[in-house]
Design an enzyme around this catalytic site. Structure first.
Site, PDB file in Angstrom:
ATOM      1  N   SER A  15     -40.866-133.074-105.782  1.00  0.00           N
ATOM      2  CA  SER A  15     -40.365-132.577-104.494  1.00  0.00           C
ATOM      3  C   SER A  15     -39.038-133.221-104.107  1.00  0.00           C
ATOM      4  CB  SER A  15     -41.388-132.875-103.406  1.00  0.00           C
ATOM      5  OG  SER A  15     -42.607-132.262-103.729  1.00  0.00           O
ATOM      6  N   GLU A  35     -36.786-133.866-116.532  1.00  0.00           N
ATOM      7  CA  GLU A  35     -38.220-133.875-116.229  1.00  0.00           C
ATOM      8  C   GLU A  35     -38.982-133.942-117.552  1.00  0.00           C
ATOM      9  OE1 GLU A  35     -40.371-134.047-113.483  1.00  0.00           O
ATOM     10  OE2 GLU A  35     -41.776-134.117-115.162  1.00  0.00           O
ATOM     11  N   THR A  42     -45.841-134.230-108.712  1.00  0.00           N
ATOM     12  CA  THR A  42     -47.233-134.447-108.313  1.00  0.00           C
ATOM     13  C   THR A  42     -47.705-133.385-107.316  1.00  0.00           C
ATOM     14  OG1 THR A  42     -47.011-136.808-108.685  1.00  0.00           O
ATOM     15  CG2 THR A  42     -48.821-136.115-107.271  1.00  0.00           C
ATOM     16  N   CYS A  43     -46.903-133.109-106.305  1.00  0.00           N
ATOM     17  CA  CYS A  43     -47.338-132.206-105.238  1.00  0.00           C
ATOM     18  C   CYS A  43     -47.747-130.846-105.785  1.00  0.00           C
ATOM     19  CB  CYS A  43     -46.224-132.053-104.203  1.00  0.00           C
ATOM     20  SG  CYS A  43     -46.606-130.822-102.955  1.00  0.00           S
ATOM     21  N   CYS A  48     -51.014-132.169-103.978  1.00  0.00           N
ATOM     22  CA  CYS A  48     -51.260-131.427-102.735  1.00  0.00           C
ATOM     23  C   CYS A  48     -51.664-129.970-102.948  1.00  0.00           C
ATOM     24  CB  CYS A  48     -50.008-131.423-101.856  1.00  0.00           C
ATOM     25  SG  CYS A  48     -49.060-132.937-101.890  1.00  0.00           S
ATOM     26  N   LYS A  51     -54.912-129.363-105.102  1.00  0.00           N
ATOM     27  CA  LYS A  51     -55.978-129.984-104.292  1.00  0.00           C
ATOM     28  C   LYS A  51     -56.364-129.075-103.128  1.00  0.00           C
ATOM     29  CE  LYS A  51     -55.133-131.935-100.823  1.00  0.00           C
ATOM     30  NZ  LYS A  51     -54.502-133.198-100.581  1.00  0.00           N
ATOM     31  N   ALA A 115     -35.823-139.464-119.453  1.00  0.00           N
ATOM     32  CA  ALA A 115     -34.519-140.143-119.439  1.00  0.00           C
ATOM     33  C   ALA A 115     -34.722-141.619-119.156  1.00  0.00           C
ATOM     34  CB  ALA A 115     -33.629-139.531-118.359  1.00  0.00           C
ATOM     35  N   TYR A 180     -57.260-141.592 -99.047  1.00  0.00           N
ATOM     36  CA  TYR A 180     -57.025-140.145 -98.990  1.00  0.00           C
ATOM     37  C   TYR A 180     -57.688-139.417-100.176  1.00  0.00           C
ATOM     38  CZ  TYR A 180     -52.960-140.494 -95.751  1.00  0.00           C
ATOM     39  OH  TYR A 180     -52.123-140.687 -94.684  1.00  0.00           O
ATOM     40  N   ILE A 181     -57.355-139.850-101.384  1.00  0.00           N
ATOM     41  CA  ILE A 181     -57.756-139.074-102.564  1.00  0.00           C
ATOM     42  C   ILE A 181     -59.265-139.142-102.760  1.00  0.00           C
ATOM     43  CG2 ILE A 181     -57.488-138.875-105.078  1.00  0.00           C
ATOM     44  CD1 ILE A 181     -54.601-139.745-104.780  1.00  0.00           C
ATOM     45  N   GLU A 184     -60.977-136.907-100.079  1.00  0.00           N
ATOM     46  CA  GLU A 184     -60.707-135.480-100.299  1.00  0.00           C
ATOM     47  C   GLU A 184     -61.519-134.959-101.487  1.00  0.00           C
ATOM     48  OE1 GLU A 184     -56.445-135.159-100.550  1.00  0.00           O
ATOM     49  OE2 GLU A 184     -56.224-135.063 -98.371  1.00  0.00           O
ATOM     50  N   GLY A 264     -55.983-145.767-105.660  1.00  0.00           N
ATOM     51  CA  GLY A 264     -54.596-146.005-105.314  1.00  0.00           C
ATOM     52  C   GLY A 264     -53.620-145.465-106.348  1.00  0.00           C
ATOM     53  N   ASP A 305     -42.133-141.442-103.777  1.00  0.00           N
ATOM     54  CA  ASP A 305     -43.203-142.418-104.024  1.00  0.00           C
ATOM     55  C   ASP A 305     -42.750-143.610-104.861  1.00  0.00           C
ATOM     56  OD1 ASP A 305     -44.696-140.549-102.697  1.00  0.00           O
ATOM     57  OD2 ASP A 305     -46.222-140.308-104.248  1.00  0.00           O
ATOM     58  N   HIS A 438     -56.842-121.185 -74.006  1.00  0.00           N
ATOM     59  CA  HIS A 438     -58.295-121.250 -73.896  1.00  0.00           C
ATOM     60  C   HIS A 438     -58.956-120.043 -74.533  1.00  0.00           C
ATOM     61  CE1 HIS A 438     -62.052-122.523 -72.098  1.00  0.00           C
ATOM     62  NE2 HIS A 438     -62.244-121.282 -71.690  1.00  0.00           N
ATOM     63  N   GLU A 443     -56.670-127.341 -76.857  1.00  0.00           N
ATOM     64  CA  GLU A 443     -56.449-127.465 -75.408  1.00  0.00           C
ATOM     65  C   GLU A 443     -56.950-128.810 -74.875  1.00  0.00           C
ATOM     66  OE1 GLU A 443     -58.873-125.005 -72.701  1.00  0.00           O
ATOM     67  OE2 GLU A 443     -60.072-124.447 -74.447  1.00  0.00           O
TER      68      GLU A 443
HETATM   69  P1  NDP Z   1     -55.089-145.199-100.966  1.00  0.00           P
HETATM   70  O1  NDP Z   1     -54.239-146.377-101.015  1.00  0.00           O
HETATM   71  O2  NDP Z   1     -55.098-144.291 -99.778  1.00  0.00           O
HETATM   72  O3  NDP Z   1     -56.605-145.618-101.242  1.00  0.00           O
HETATM   73  C1  NDP Z   1     -56.981-146.385-102.353  1.00  0.00           C
HETATM   74  C2  NDP Z   1     -58.432-146.767-102.175  1.00  0.00           C
HETATM   75  O4  NDP Z   1     -58.914-147.385-103.348  1.00  0.00           O
HETATM   76  C3  NDP Z   1     -58.635-147.756-101.031  1.00  0.00           C
HETATM   77  O5  NDP Z   1     -59.787-147.370-100.339  1.00  0.00           O
HETATM   78  C4  NDP Z   1     -58.823-149.068-101.757  1.00  0.00           C
HETATM   79  O6  NDP Z   1     -59.633-149.965-101.070  1.00  0.00           O
HETATM   80  C5  NDP Z   1     -59.522-148.624-103.015  1.00  0.00           C
HETATM   81  N1  NDP Z   1     -59.324-149.521-104.143  1.00  0.00           N
HETATM   82  C6  NDP Z   1     -58.154-150.025-104.605  1.00  0.00           C
HETATM   83  N2  NDP Z   1     -58.353-150.801-105.680  1.00  0.00           N
HETATM   84  C7  NDP Z   1     -59.691-150.790-105.915  1.00  0.00           C
HETATM   85  C8  NDP Z   1     -60.519-151.416-106.872  1.00  0.00           C
HETATM   86  N3  NDP Z   1     -60.022-152.194-107.817  1.00  0.00           N
HETATM   87  N4  NDP Z   1     -61.856-151.199-106.813  1.00  0.00           N
HETATM   88  C9  NDP Z   1     -62.376-150.407-105.860  1.00  0.00           C
HETATM   89  N5  NDP Z   1     -61.641-149.792-104.919  1.00  0.00           N
HETATM   90  C10 NDP Z   1     -60.312-149.972-104.941  1.00  0.00           C
HETATM   91  O7  NDP Z   1     -54.726-144.409-102.306  1.00  0.00           O
HETATM   92  P2  NDP Z   1     -55.035-142.947-102.796  1.00  0.00           P
HETATM   93  O8  NDP Z   1     -55.081-143.073-104.273  1.00  0.00           O
HETATM   94  O9  NDP Z   1     -56.189-142.331-102.098  1.00  0.00           O
HETATM   95  O10 NDP Z   1     -53.732-142.156-102.357  1.00  0.00           O
HETATM   96  C11 NDP Z   1     -52.432-142.677-102.643  1.00  0.00           C
HETATM   97  C12 NDP Z   1     -51.450-142.189-101.626  1.00  0.00           C
HETATM   98  O11 NDP Z   1     -51.164-140.831-101.882  1.00  0.00           O
HETATM   99  C13 NDP Z   1     -51.946-142.226-100.194  1.00  0.00           C
HETATM  100  O12 NDP Z   1     -51.783-143.466 -99.591  1.00  0.00           O
HETATM  101  C14 NDP Z   1     -51.126-141.155 -99.556  1.00  0.00           C
HETATM  102  O13 NDP Z   1     -49.911-141.715 -99.148  1.00  0.00           O
HETATM  103  C15 NDP Z   1     -50.902-140.170-100.679  1.00  0.00           C
HETATM  104  N6  NDP Z   1     -51.809-139.006-100.544  1.00  0.00           N
HETATM  105  C16 NDP Z   1     -51.709-138.204 -99.459  1.00  0.00           C
HETATM  106  C17 NDP Z   1     -52.538-137.118 -99.311  1.00  0.00           C
HETATM  107  C18 NDP Z   1     -52.412-136.265 -98.115  1.00  0.00           C
HETATM  108  O14 NDP Z   1     -51.378-136.312 -97.454  1.00  0.00           O
HETATM  109  N7  NDP Z   1     -53.416-135.471 -97.781  1.00  0.00           N
HETATM  110  C19 NDP Z   1     -53.548-136.772-100.308  1.00  0.00           C
HETATM  111  C20 NDP Z   1     -53.571-137.701-101.417  1.00  0.00           C
HETATM  112  C21 NDP Z   1     -52.736-138.754-101.513  1.00  0.00           C
HETATM  113  P3  NDP Z   1     -59.077-150.881 -99.849  1.00  0.00           P
HETATM  114  O15 NDP Z   1     -58.941-149.994 -98.672  1.00  0.00           O
HETATM  115  O16 NDP Z   1     -60.148-151.908 -99.693  1.00  0.00           O
HETATM  116  O17 NDP Z   1     -57.792-151.456-100.322  1.00  0.00           O
END
Ligand code: NDP
Length: 460
Positions: A15, A35, A42-43, A48, A51, A115, A180-181, A184, A264, A305, A438, A443
């Site tokens: 993006s 690329e 990713t999106c 996104c 998904k 690249a 988030y992921i 979802e 993450g 990102d 309404h 609202e």
């Molecule tokens: P996040 O950072 O949101 O969540 C990662 C999760 O994994 C946390 O709950 C974390 O726990 C846990 N975790 C990390 N390491 C470990 C481990 N070793 N063992 C067990 N649990 C672990 O990352 P996501 O991968 O969900 O998403 C990445 C980013 O992508 C998001 O932050 C967001 O910015 C973007 N995104 C946005 C979306 C949207 O807009 N709808 C959809 C998908 C992604 P803890 O909380 O304890 O650290």
């Protein structure tokens, strides 16, 4: 004309990269974009967009249950994963094609290759055995899923990258993570009829969100039928004849067909040769940039990102547009990262803009909280126990609404509009003077009457 091959070379056609390349090329600059995989990033390819199709697919059982409540004799049939996948894949290919066509229309040269830096103005394309030079370079390589490699048996798990390519749905799945992921995909699989368990190492889902929102979502996903394990630390995954057995620190063993790591994402900087270009990283491994997305090498920039600021598609696009305006349209522009709204497409949906209650107390001291919880009208007849949560966080001294949060159907669509008011710094009085539409859920945001004390005030 400069002695370089290009005025701008962009690495990564997601993006951010595509937007910057197109805008720069439209000024007459000579632009190329590399690329290594598919145009769209990713999106479009594995985030996104696919998904959201999966989210839509997973919502139909709920719709049918609601329909029955209204008197329909609707029955839920079987889900044809292969047919869904083929339709989804065709749409993703179409979108990727549109991205490529738009690049061509803008006069950007698309190079299907990886690249890497040779020096700060020279890039090598190893698969093509050639080198190119550019006056300015933009890195927009995005992020990649992180897998906890210290966990024994981690190699048996999937990431969000592979989920989109599954040839059939597993019968059961364990999703590890609480962001988030994780939420979802857990809701998607549950909605598609897969026996789904979500295991999170903390006490409440969605760390970083408003605490009341976190509590509400954590309860709501369980009410919706998701098996949830909190404070669940995975210790290892074993492949057995019965399936994948995940051992948890609390003693439980869970046997499932598939495990998904949603633990993450990390900036994708491996193999770029940044050390040859003098591009510095942050302590967390992202490319370090200033407010204009400039790296430690002044003619090299990075957006999206890979810079780990706010990892959302629209943010990458705005950072890219600001870069193009500054460097190619003679309009110094910086993207303001304040009050960026976001949504989690879980069931129920979560959306938020501005500060959480906890952040607002920390920043302003005195605040006012307006909250409502109610049963959504549409699902009343189905006798579902679900509740919507809507919440405004107001700075007491200025009466400005500094945070707006919602958990419930349509939350993302509603918060997108509310984000305008929060970004504009409108006061609670402005919100109150806005007449309601309404009967809607939205609202409620303009009819919230009684402030309640903020939580730390109650506790004090
Ligand atoms: P996040 O950072 O949101 O969540 C990662 C999760 O994994 C946390 O709950 C974390 O726990 C846990 N975790 C990390 N390491 C470990 C481990 N070793 N063992 C067990 N649990 C672990 O990352 P996501 O991968 O969900 O998403 C990445 C980013 O992508 C998001 O932050 C967001 O910015 C973007 N995104 C946005 C979306 C949207 O807009 N709808 C959809 C998908 C992604 P803890 O909380 O304890 O650290």
């Amino acid at each position: 004309m400069s002695s370089f091959d290009y005025d701008l070379f962009v690495i990564g056609a997601g993006s951010g990269g595509v937007r910057a390349a197109r805008l720069a090329a439209q000024t007459g600059a000579r632009v190329a974009i590399a690329e290594e995989y598919r145009v769209g990033g990713t999106c479009v390819i594995r985030g996104c967009v696919p998904k959201k199709f999966m989210v839509y697919a997973s919502e139909f059982p709920e719709e049918i249950a609601l329909a029955q409540g209204y008197g329909w004799t609707a029955e839920l049939g079987a889900f044809d994963w292969a047919r869904f996948k083929a339709t989804k894949d065709a749409e993703i290919s179409r979108l990727s094609g549109i991205y490529a066509a738009n690049l061509a229309k803008a006069g950007v040269q698309l190079i299907n290759a990886r690249a890497q830096f040779v020096d700060s103005h020279t890039l090598e394309l190893p698969s093509q055995g050639r080198r190119l030079t550019a006056a300015k370079i933009l890195i927009a390589t995005g992020g990649r899923p992180v897998v906890p490699t210290a966990l024994p048996g981690h190699e048996h798990g999937l990431t969000s990258n592979e989920v989109f390519h599954l040839e059939q749905a597993p019968k059961s799945i364990l999703v590890i993570g609480g962001g988030y992921i994780a939420i979802e995909f857990a809701c998607v699989f549950k909605g598609l009829g897969v026996e789904t368990t979500l295991a999170y190492r903390g006490p409440k889902l969605l760390r970083g969100f408003d605490e009341e929102v976190r509590e509400h979502v954590t309860e709501a996903v369980v009410e919706n039928g998701l098996h949830l394990r909190l404070n669940a630390e995975p210790m290892g995954i074993e492949k057995t004849e019965a399936g994948l057995v995940c051992h948890f620190a609390h003693g439980e063993d869970l046997t499932v067909e598939a495990v998904l790591f949603a633990t993450g994402r990390a900036p994708y900087v491996e193999g770029l040769g940044l050390e040859h270009a003098g591009v510095a990283l942050t302590p967390k491994g992202a490319i370090a940039v200033d407010a204009f997305s400039r790296t430690s090498t002044p003619h090299i920039f990075a957006v999206g990102d890979v810079t780990d600021r706010i990892n959302l598609t629209p943010v990458a696009i705005r950072e890219a547009a600001a870069f193009a305006a500054t460097e190619f349209q003679h309009r110094p522009t910086r993207f303001d990262h304040l009050d960026v709204a976001s949504a989690v497409f879980s069931q129920p949906e979560v959306a938020t803009v501005g500060l959480s209650e906890e952040e607002a107390v920390e920043r302003f001291g005195e605040i006012e909280i307006f909250v409502t919880r109610f049963r959504p009208m549409k699902s009343l007849f189905a006798g579902k126990p679900d509740r919507v949560l809507m919440k405004l966080v107001v700075q007491k001294a200025t009466n400005k609404v500094v945070g707006c949060h919602m958990v419930g159907p349509g939350a993302a669509e509603i918060i997108q509009m509310a984000a305008i008011a929060v970004k504009a710094g409108l006061t609670k009085r402005d919100w109150d003077e806005t007449c309601a539409v309404h009967p809607t859920m939205a609202e409620e945001f303009v009819t919230l009457k009684d402030a309640r004390p903020w939580r730390s005030e109650t506790k004090a």
